[in-house]
Design a protein around this motif. Structure first.
Motif, PDB file in Angstrom:
ATOM      1  N   UNK A  42      12.667  11.638   9.196  1.00 14.57           N
ATOM      2  CA  UNK A  42      11.366  12.288   9.373  1.00 14.57           C
ATOM      3  C   UNK A  42      10.971  12.311  10.842  1.00 14.57           C
ATOM      4  N   UNK A  43      11.301  11.251  11.560  1.00 19.53           N
ATOM      5  CA  UNK A  43      10.975  11.219  12.983  1.00 19.53           C
ATOM      6  C   UNK A  43      11.781  12.254  13.769  1.00 19.53           C
ATOM      7  N   UNK A  44      13.076  12.322  13.498  1.00 20.56           N
ATOM      8  CA  UNK A  44      13.961  13.188  14.273  1.00 20.56           C
ATOM      9  C   UNK A  44      13.869  14.636  13.833  1.00 20.56           C
ATOM     10  N   UNK A  45      13.985  14.861  12.526  1.00 18.37           N
ATOM     11  CA  UNK A  45      14.058  16.237  12.027  1.00 18.37           C
ATOM     12  C   UNK A  45      12.696  16.911  11.922  1.00 18.37           C
ATOM     13  N   UNK A  46      11.663  16.149  11.637  1.00 12.45           N
ATOM     14  CA  UNK A  46      10.353  16.756  11.389  1.00 12.45           C
ATOM     15  C   UNK A  46       9.292  16.349  12.406  1.00 12.45           C
ATOM     16  N   UNK A  47       9.688  15.563  13.390  1.00 12.68           N
ATOM     17  CA  UNK A  47       8.761  15.227  14.470  1.00 12.68           C
ATOM     18  C   UNK A  47       7.605  14.338  14.064  1.00 12.68           C
ATOM     19  N   UNK A  48       7.779  13.558  12.999  1.00 10.70           N
ATOM     20  CA  UNK A  48       6.714  12.656  12.555  1.00 10.70           C
ATOM     21  C   UNK A  48       6.573  11.510  13.552  1.00 10.70           C
ATOM     22  N   UNK A  49       5.373  11.338  14.116  1.00  9.83           N
ATOM     23  CA  UNK A  49       5.120  10.279  15.088  1.00  9.83           C
ATOM     24  C   UNK A  49       4.265   9.157  14.518  1.00  9.83           C
ATOM     25  N   UNK A  50       3.539   9.436  13.427  1.00 10.28           N
ATOM     26  CA  UNK A  50       2.676   8.430  12.815  1.00 10.28           C
ATOM     27  C   UNK A  50       2.783   8.515  11.301  1.00 10.28           C
ATOM     28  N   UNK A  51       2.610   7.392  10.684  1.00 12.40           N
ATOM     29  CA  UNK A  51       2.438   7.333   9.239  1.00 12.40           C
ATOM     30  C   UNK A  51       0.958   7.069   8.969  1.00 12.40           C
ATOM     31  N   UNK A  52       0.565   7.151   7.702  1.00 12.02           N
ATOM     32  CA  UNK A  52      -0.847   6.990   7.356  1.00 12.02           C
ATOM     33  C   UNK A  52      -0.985   6.146   6.095  1.00 12.02           C
ATOM     34  N   UNK A  53      -2.102   5.430   6.027  1.00  9.28           N
ATOM     35  CA  UNK A  53      -2.495   4.746   4.802  1.00  9.28           C
ATOM     36  C   UNK A  53      -3.913   5.195   4.458  1.00  9.28           C
ATOM     37  N   UNK A  54      -4.284   5.000   3.211  1.00 12.01           N
ATOM     38  CA  UNK A  54      -5.640   5.337   2.796  1.00 12.01           C
ATOM     39  C   UNK A  54      -6.658   4.405   3.427  1.00 12.01           C
ATOM     40  N   UNK A  94       0.849  -1.190   0.000  1.00  9.63           N
ATOM     41  CA  UNK A  94       0.000   0.000   0.000  1.00  9.63           C
ATOM     42  C   UNK A  94       0.890   1.247   0.000  1.00  9.63           C
ATOM     43  N   UNK A  95       0.305   2.389  -0.343  1.00  7.64           N
ATOM     44  CA  UNK A  95       1.007   3.666  -0.246  1.00  7.64           C
ATOM     45  C   UNK A  95       1.096   4.092   1.220  1.00  7.64           C
ATOM     46  N   UNK A  96       2.173   4.791   1.549  1.00  6.59           N
ATOM     47  CA  UNK A  96       2.368   5.332   2.890  1.00  6.59           C
ATOM     48  C   UNK A  96       2.441   6.853   2.792  1.00  6.59           C
ATOM     49  N   UNK A  97       1.724   7.521   3.690  1.00  5.97           N
ATOM     50  CA  UNK A  97       1.666   8.986   3.678  1.00  5.97           C
ATOM     51  C   UNK A  97       2.155   9.551   5.016  1.00  5.97           C
ATOM     52  N   UNK A  98       2.557  10.821   4.964  1.00 10.78           N
ATOM     53  CA  UNK A  98       2.778  11.586   6.191  1.00 10.78           C
ATOM     54  C   UNK A  98       1.792  12.748   6.196  1.00 10.78           C
ATOM     55  N   UNK A  99       1.478  13.222   7.374  1.00  9.18           N
ATOM     56  CA  UNK A  99       0.529  14.323   7.531  1.00  9.18           C
ATOM     57  C   UNK A  99       1.290  15.634   7.585  1.00  9.18           C
ATOM     58  N   UNK A 100       1.076  16.498   6.588  1.00  9.14           N
ATOM     59  CA  UNK A 100       1.755  17.797   6.522  1.00  9.14           C
ATOM     60  C   UNK A 100       1.043  18.851   7.369  1.00  9.14           C
ATOM     61  N   UNK A 101      -0.270  18.809   7.326  1.00  8.40           N
ATOM     62  CA  UNK A 101      -1.111  19.743   8.081  1.00  8.40           C
ATOM     63  C   UNK A 101      -2.475  19.098   8.198  1.00  8.40           C
ATOM     64  N   UNK A 102      -3.366  19.732   8.952  1.00  9.38           N
ATOM     65  CA  UNK A 102      -4.690  19.149   9.136  1.00  9.38           C
ATOM     66  C   UNK A 102      -5.371  18.951   7.786  1.00  9.38           C
ATOM     67  N   UNK A 103      -5.677  17.698   7.458  1.00  8.64           N
ATOM     68  CA  UNK A 103      -6.354  17.370   6.215  1.00  8.64           C
ATOM     69  C   UNK A 103      -5.453  17.311   4.996  1.00  8.64           C
ATOM     70  N   UNK A 104      -4.132  17.504   5.188  1.00 11.08           N
ATOM     71  CA  UNK A 104      -3.201  17.501   4.057  1.00 11.08           C
ATOM     72  C   UNK A 104      -2.150  16.409   4.250  1.00 11.08           C
ATOM     73  N   UNK A 105      -2.093  15.484   3.285  1.00  9.27           N
ATOM     74  CA  UNK A 105      -1.205  14.329   3.381  1.00  9.27           C
ATOM     75  C   UNK A 105      -0.328  14.244   2.131  1.00  9.27           C
TER      76      UNK A 105
END
Length: 337
Positions: free
Chosen positions: A66-78, A37-48
């Motif tokens: 992405x975890x360290x530099x951009x604080x990404x805590x979760x990934x997303x799938x459709x 499947x595709x994997x997404x990150x959340x850029x802003x509310x409602x924007x992936x």
């Protein structure tokens, strides 16, 4: 008793129907080969933004950046891929649980959370009772048992990680947590009865989703609504009866969890010795989990000390010995009276 509720008569809000669903970085890192499947990150509310495409292999170093530099805590799938993800998460979980001593507690928390999500989506929310989902639910219960054996306090982190989930799902996990704590303290050590208890408490209130209204939106119930709520143990058992995969012990747990030793419980006003023993454990865990949670009719949850006090005031509602044992987890001789 004949149930008068129309089983699927009211549409429920499905938390697993959002366009994008959060998934575990730990799980994604452990997927072998091309991603299904595709994997997404959340850029802003409602924007992936797509991070990996279907068929790509995961890049741990890129994920770490992405975890360290951009604080990404979760990934997303459709939404359409979420069920596929959960099936893969089950496989990752099964591998880790076979060698749980090689996994960190945090990794076990992650896989257990995703296994709970699978059970919640398929059984609690959507009433999908095919053999595969029931077996997955049993594996989820086994994961809860193993996590409890590794680190009882890990469940606090697990519950916190479910913060945005609907009350019914968090309550199911909380009830399972407290029930397993009490069962182990009561001397129940064998894996099979603990797993049956874990499975039963995860689906304990599945009958609530069959009511004609959503109880958690109510600050007060009418007499007719309360009468309907009292049907939920029987409705839950009838639902589980549709699958041969659920053990009899789990169905008895669901049916008896609101019975009381004093005979004032429901649906059948059973007395002390007539009540299935694990259901007495579940009843204490169920009530305590509800009292220490925020509810629509109570803005602040009760403290553990106050919750135990309220339960003790309900004379004959709970098994006295089990309640005293449970209270010992939270109340010490130095606590104020």
């Amino acid at each position: 008793m004949s149930a008068t509720v129309s089983w699927l008569s009211v549409a429920k809000v499905d938390p697993y129907d959002s366009e994008y669903q959060a998934v575990s970085i730990t799980i994604v890192e452990r997927l072998v080969g091309g991603l299904p499947f595709d994997i997404f990150i959340k850029r802003a509310e409602g924007k992936f933004t797509r991070l990996f495409s279907r068929g790509d292999e995961t890049d741990p170093s890129r994920l770490k950046r992405y975890q360290v530099a951009k604080g990404v805590e979760s990934l997303y799938v459709g939404r359409d891929d979420y069920k596929i993800y959960l099936l893969f998460a089950e496989q990752v979980g099964a591998r880790l649980l076979k060698k749980d001593s090689e996994a960190t507690v945090d990794e076990l928390i992650e896989v257990t959370r995703e296994m709970v999500n699978h059970t919640a989506m398929e059984i609690i929310m959507r009433h999908n009772l095919n053999p595969i989902t029931v077996q997955a639910a049993a594996q989820t219960a086994a994961a809860c048992v193993k996590l409890m054996a590794r680190d009882r306090m890990a469940f606090a982190k697990l519950l916190k990680s479910m913060g945005e989930h609907p009350y019914r799902i968090k309550h199911a996990l909380g009830t399972t947590t407290f029930a397993l704590m009490l069962a182990r303290a009561d001397g129940i050590k064998s894996e099979k009865p603990l797993t049956n208890l874990g499975l039963g408490t995860l689906v304990l209130d599945v009958g609530m989703s069959l009511l004609s209204f959503e109880p958690e939106t109510k600050t007060e119930l009418t007499a007719d609504e309360w009468k309907e709520v009292k049907q939920h143990p029987e409705l839950g058992k009838r639902l589980l009866d549709q699958s041969r995969e659920f053990p009899t012990e789990v169905k008895m747990l669901v049916m008896h969890h609101h019975e009381q030793p004093n005979g004032n419980g429901y649906p059948n006003n059973l007395h002390d010795s007539q009540i299935y023993y694990p259901a007495k454990i579940a009843a204490i865990a169920d009530s305590f989990a509800a009292l220490v949670s925020a509810r629509p009719y109570r803005t602040e949850p009760y403290s553990a000390f106050r919750a135990i006090g309220i339960m003790r005031e309900s004379h004959g509602k709970f098994d006295t010995r089990l309640l005293d044992l449970f209270a010992s987890f939270f109340i010490h001789t130095s606590d104020p009276k």
